[in-house]
Design a protein around this motif. Structure first.
Motif, PDB file in Angstrom:
ATOM      1  N   VAL A   1       4.854  16.083  -6.236  1.00  0.00           N
ATOM      2  CA  VAL A   1       4.589  15.641  -4.864  1.00  0.00           C
ATOM      3  C   VAL A   1       3.975  14.244  -4.922  1.00  0.00           C
ATOM      4  CG1 VAL A   1       3.368  16.118  -2.715  1.00  0.00           C
ATOM      5  CG2 VAL A   1       4.264  18.014  -4.107  1.00  0.00           C
ATOM      6  N   ILE A   2       4.592  13.226  -4.285  1.00  0.00           N
ATOM      7  CA  ILE A   2       4.106  11.839  -4.245  1.00  0.00           C
ATOM      8  C   ILE A   2       3.587  11.558  -2.842  1.00  0.00           C
ATOM      9  CG2 ILE A   2       4.727   9.410  -4.511  1.00  0.00           C
ATOM     10  CD1 ILE A   2       6.881  10.253  -6.435  1.00  0.00           C
ATOM     11  N   GLY A   3       2.324  11.145  -2.803  1.00  0.00           N
ATOM     12  CA  GLY A   3       1.722  10.834  -1.514  1.00  0.00           C
ATOM     13  C   GLY A   3       1.948   9.395  -1.099  1.00  0.00           C
ATOM     14  N   GLU A   4       1.486   9.059   0.095  1.00  0.00           N
ATOM     15  CA  GLU A   4       1.672   7.691   0.613  1.00  0.00           C
ATOM     16  C   GLU A   4       0.897   6.682  -0.222  1.00  0.00           C
ATOM     17  OE1 GLU A   4       0.682   7.566   4.686  1.00  0.00           O
ATOM     18  OE2 GLU A   4       2.321   8.879   5.335  1.00  0.00           O
ATOM     19  N   ASP A   5      -0.298   7.049  -0.691  1.00  0.00           N
ATOM     20  CA  ASP A   5      -1.062   6.125  -1.530  1.00  0.00           C
ATOM     21  C   ASP A   5      -0.328   5.822  -2.827  1.00  0.00           C
ATOM     22  OD1 ASP A   5      -3.018   6.094   0.386  1.00  0.00           O
ATOM     23  OD2 ASP A   5      -4.274   7.609  -0.605  1.00  0.00           O
ATOM     24  N   ASP A   6       0.285   6.859  -3.419  1.00  0.00           N
ATOM     25  CA  ASP A   6       1.048   6.636  -4.644  1.00  0.00           C
ATOM     26  C   ASP A   6       2.234   5.705  -4.405  1.00  0.00           C
ATOM     27  OD1 ASP A   6      -0.631   8.357  -6.045  1.00  0.00           O
ATOM     28  OD2 ASP A   6       0.554  10.118  -5.472  1.00  0.00           O
ATOM     29  N   ILE A   7       2.889   5.915  -3.279  1.00  0.00           N
ATOM     30  CA  ILE A   7       4.037   5.061  -2.943  1.00  0.00           C
ATOM     31  C   ILE A   7       3.594   3.612  -2.773  1.00  0.00           C
ATOM     32  CG2 ILE A   7       5.793   4.598  -1.198  1.00  0.00           C
ATOM     33  CD1 ILE A   7       5.946   7.609  -0.729  1.00  0.00           C
ATOM     34  N   ARG A   8       2.430   3.414  -2.114  1.00  0.00           N
ATOM     35  CA  ARG A   8       1.946   2.045  -1.921  1.00  0.00           C
ATOM     36  C   ARG A   8       1.589   1.394  -3.253  1.00  0.00           C
ATOM     37  NH1 ARG A   8      -0.399   4.109   2.997  1.00  0.00           N
ATOM     38  NH2 ARG A   8      -2.268   4.756   1.849  1.00  0.00           N
ATOM     39  N   ARG A   9       0.958   2.155  -4.144  1.00  0.00           N
ATOM     40  CA  ARG A   9       0.615   1.595  -5.453  1.00  0.00           C
ATOM     41  C   ARG A   9       1.866   1.236  -6.260  1.00  0.00           C
ATOM     42  NH1 ARG A   9      -3.658   5.502  -5.280  1.00  0.00           N
ATOM     43  NH2 ARG A   9      -2.337   7.033  -6.355  1.00  0.00           N
ATOM     44  N   ILE A  10       2.854   2.110  -6.213  1.00  0.00           N
ATOM     45  CA  ILE A  10       4.104   1.816  -6.924  1.00  0.00           C
ATOM     46  C   ILE A  10       4.772   0.565  -6.347  1.00  0.00           C
ATOM     47  CG2 ILE A  10       6.437   2.659  -7.393  1.00  0.00           C
ATOM     48  CD1 ILE A  10       5.247   5.484  -7.460  1.00  0.00           C
ATOM     49  N   ALA A  11       4.778   0.491  -5.016  1.00  0.00           N
ATOM     50  CA  ALA A  11       5.391  -0.677  -4.366  1.00  0.00           C
ATOM     51  C   ALA A  11       4.642  -1.949  -4.724  1.00  0.00           C
ATOM     52  CB  ALA A  11       5.412  -0.472  -2.848  1.00  0.00           C
ATOM     53  N   MET A  12       3.308  -1.880  -4.776  1.00  0.00           N
ATOM     54  CA  MET A  12       2.519  -3.064  -5.122  1.00  0.00           C
ATOM     55  C   MET A  12       2.770  -3.483  -6.566  1.00  0.00           C
ATOM     56  SD  MET A  12       0.482  -5.394  -4.157  1.00  0.00           S
ATOM     57  CE  MET A  12       0.000  -4.713  -2.556  1.00  0.00           C
ATOM     58  N   ALA A  13       2.858  -2.507  -7.472  1.00  0.00           N
ATOM     59  CA  ALA A  13       3.131  -2.828  -8.880  1.00  0.00           C
ATOM     60  C   ALA A  13       4.495  -3.492  -9.028  1.00  0.00           C
ATOM     61  CB  ALA A  13       3.047  -1.560  -9.723  1.00  0.00           C
ATOM     62  N   VAL A  14       5.497  -2.958  -8.339  1.00  0.00           N
ATOM     63  CA  VAL A  14       6.831  -3.558  -8.386  1.00  0.00           C
ATOM     64  C   VAL A  14       6.816  -4.967  -7.811  1.00  0.00           C
ATOM     65  CG1 VAL A  14       9.191  -3.358  -7.531  1.00  0.00           C
ATOM     66  CG2 VAL A  14       7.993  -1.320  -8.331  1.00  0.00           C
ATOM     67  N   LYS A  15       6.079  -5.140  -6.719  1.00  0.00           N
ATOM     68  CA  LYS A  15       5.996  -6.449  -6.071  1.00  0.00           C
ATOM     69  C   LYS A  15       5.362  -7.473  -7.003  1.00  0.00           C
ATOM     70  CE  LYS A  15       3.938  -8.776  -2.062  1.00  0.00           C
ATOM     71  NZ  LYS A  15       3.103  -8.593  -0.849  1.00  0.00           N
ATOM     72  N   LEU A  16       4.238  -7.093  -7.651  1.00  0.00           N
ATOM     73  CA  LEU A  16       3.577  -8.019  -8.564  1.00  0.00           C
ATOM     74  C   LEU A  16       4.475  -8.368  -9.747  1.00  0.00           C
ATOM     75  CD1 LEU A  16      -0.041  -6.510  -8.621  1.00  0.00           C
ATOM     76  CD2 LEU A  16       0.742  -8.564  -7.435  1.00  0.00           C
ATOM     77  N   SER A  17       5.188  -7.381 -10.265  1.00  0.00           N
ATOM     78  CA  SER A  17       6.089  -7.645 -11.381  1.00  0.00           C
ATOM     79  C   SER A  17       7.187  -8.625 -10.988  1.00  0.00           C
ATOM     80  CB  SER A  17       6.688  -6.331 -11.872  1.00  0.00           C
ATOM     81  OG  SER A  17       7.616  -6.568 -12.909  1.00  0.00           O
ATOM     82  N   ILE A  18       7.754  -8.411  -9.798  1.00  0.00           N
ATOM     83  CA  ILE A  18       8.816  -9.312  -9.324  1.00  0.00           C
ATOM     84  C   ILE A  18       8.265 -10.713  -9.085  1.00  0.00           C
ATOM     85  CG2 ILE A  18      10.405  -9.748  -7.412  1.00  0.00           C
ATOM     86  CD1 ILE A  18      10.758  -6.729  -7.166  1.00  0.00           C
ATOM     87  N   GLN A  19       7.048 -10.781  -8.516  1.00  0.00           N
ATOM     88  CA  GLN A  19       6.443 -12.091  -8.252  1.00  0.00           C
ATOM     89  C   GLN A  19       6.213 -12.860  -9.545  1.00  0.00           C
ATOM     90  OE1 GLN A  19       2.918 -11.190  -5.981  1.00  0.00           O
ATOM     91  NE2 GLN A  19       3.961 -11.399  -4.015  1.00  0.00           N
ATOM     92  N   GLU A  20       5.716 -12.175 -10.587  1.00  0.00           N
ATOM     93  CA  GLU A  20       5.486 -12.850 -11.859  1.00  0.00           C
ATOM     94  C   GLU A  20       6.793 -13.360 -12.457  1.00  0.00           C
ATOM     95  OE1 GLU A  20       3.448 -10.100 -14.306  1.00  0.00           O
ATOM     96  OE2 GLU A  20       1.537 -10.218 -13.203  1.00  0.00           O
ATOM     97  N   GLU A  21       7.826 -12.542 -12.408  1.00  0.00           N
ATOM     98  CA  GLU A  21       9.112 -12.975 -12.949  1.00  0.00           C
ATOM     99  C   GLU A  21       9.679 -14.149 -12.158  1.00  0.00           C
ATOM    100  OE1 GLU A  21      11.702  -9.647 -13.117  1.00  0.00           O
ATOM    101  OE2 GLU A  21      10.531  -8.555 -14.618  1.00  0.00           O
ATOM    102  N   LEU A  22       9.547 -14.079 -10.824  1.00  0.00           N
ATOM    103  CA  LEU A  22      10.033 -15.191 -10.007  1.00  0.00           C
ATOM    104  C   LEU A  22       9.236 -16.454 -10.268  1.00  0.00           C
ATOM    105  CD1 LEU A  22      10.734 -13.472  -6.554  1.00  0.00           C
ATOM    106  CD2 LEU A  22      12.407 -14.372  -8.169  1.00  0.00           C
TER     107      LEU A  22
END
Length: 286
Positions: free
Chosen positions: A68-89
């Motif tokens: 079971v994935i909660g909304e907080d987990d989804i936000r953390r995953i989204a933030m981690a993906v965002k930071l990774s993409i930002q660093e690569e860009l």
């Protein structure tokens, strides 16, 4: 005879065995199965247990887990993906910018070098036109004055031969300061600039500074060759180093600035960076 008897018995046994096998094969299948069951029962008159049989092989059945994935987990995953993409860009952008800027930087450096060379050439031409000019400092200033008469009076007192026709023209430079402190921190009258009849006459007049210093009436007067703004600033820096005893002497000759270090070695000064080895500290750009 005995051997013959044994052979006869063996033949009878083999014949009986063949007959028995023939009877079995002619027996119906159902009767054969019952017969085999009776034989098995007889062979296994002892009760069998489960432990008497080897364990049957088992297959690993897939295990299903419910996550079971909660909304907080989804936000953390989204933030981690965002930071990774930002660093690569950011890395990709920096690489592309560096590739684009590198030739521009090389071109800017080349243009700066060309600009410096042009400034030096222009300064050289300007100094060439100032060869017959001298600057005289320390002559008191008055409202209705004739600068040529003032020059002749000073040179006459110092015993320096100079005629009126040796001076083509002369005038004060700068705005009147009324003996107030200037931006450069100086007080006193403005300098007089004079154009002489020849360059040789300029050299004789500049070299006569010792005669000015010997006379009490003219010891406050100094005569120097006229320099461009850039060279005059360099000479001022050199004399500042003399006052701090970093070098022994600084002077100009035919527009060339030279210094004598504390080891009695003479150096030619063409730009401010030439003074760094002597302890000069560059001033920050305004």
């Amino acid at each position: 005879m005995a051997d013959g008897g044994e052979k006869s018995v063996n033949k009878r046994n083999l014949s009986d065995l063949s007959k028995s096998f023939s009877d079995i094969t002619r027996t119906p299948k159902k009767q054969r199965d019952e017969c085999m069951s009776d034989n098995l029962h007889i062979a296994t008159s002892t009760p069998l247990k489960e432990s008497d049989f080897p364990p049957l092989p088992t297959m690993n059945a897939p295990v299903t887990h419910h996550v079971v994935i909660g909304e907080d987990d989804i936000r953390r995953i989204a933030m981690a993906v965002k930071l990774s993409i930002q660093e690569e860009l950011a890395d990709l952008v920096n690489q592309e910018v560096a590739k684009a800027v590198q030739p521009l930087q090389a071109r800017i450096t080349k243009l700066e070098d060309m600009n410096t060379d042009l400034h030096l050439q222009l300064d050289e031409l300007e100094q060439y036109g100032r060869r017959p000019l001298v600057r005289i400092s320390g002559i008191p200033e008055s409202p209705a004055e004739n600068t040529t008469d003032l020059i002749l009076d000073i040179t006459s007192k110092a015993g320096i031969p100079l005629q009126r026709d040796d001076i083509i023209n002369s005038h004060r430079v700068g705005t009147p300061n009324n003996n107030k402190k200037t931006k450069a921190g100086r007080r006193g009258p403005r300098q007089i600039i004079a154009r002489l009849r020849s360059v040789d006459l300029k050299f004789r007049l500049v070299k006569s500074y010792k005669s000015l210093k010997k006379n009490p009436e003219t010891k406050h007067v100094s005569i120097n060759e006229d320099l461009t703004k850039r060279r005059d600033k360099l000479l001022f820096m050199c004399r500042h180093l003399c006052r701090k005893q970093f070098i022994q002497q600084a002077w100009s000759s035919n527009g060339k600035i030279r210094v004598r270090d504390n080891n009695q070695k003479i150096h030619s000064i063409q730009q401010e960076s030439d003074l760094y080895p002597f302890g000069h500290t560059p001033q920050p750009a305004e």
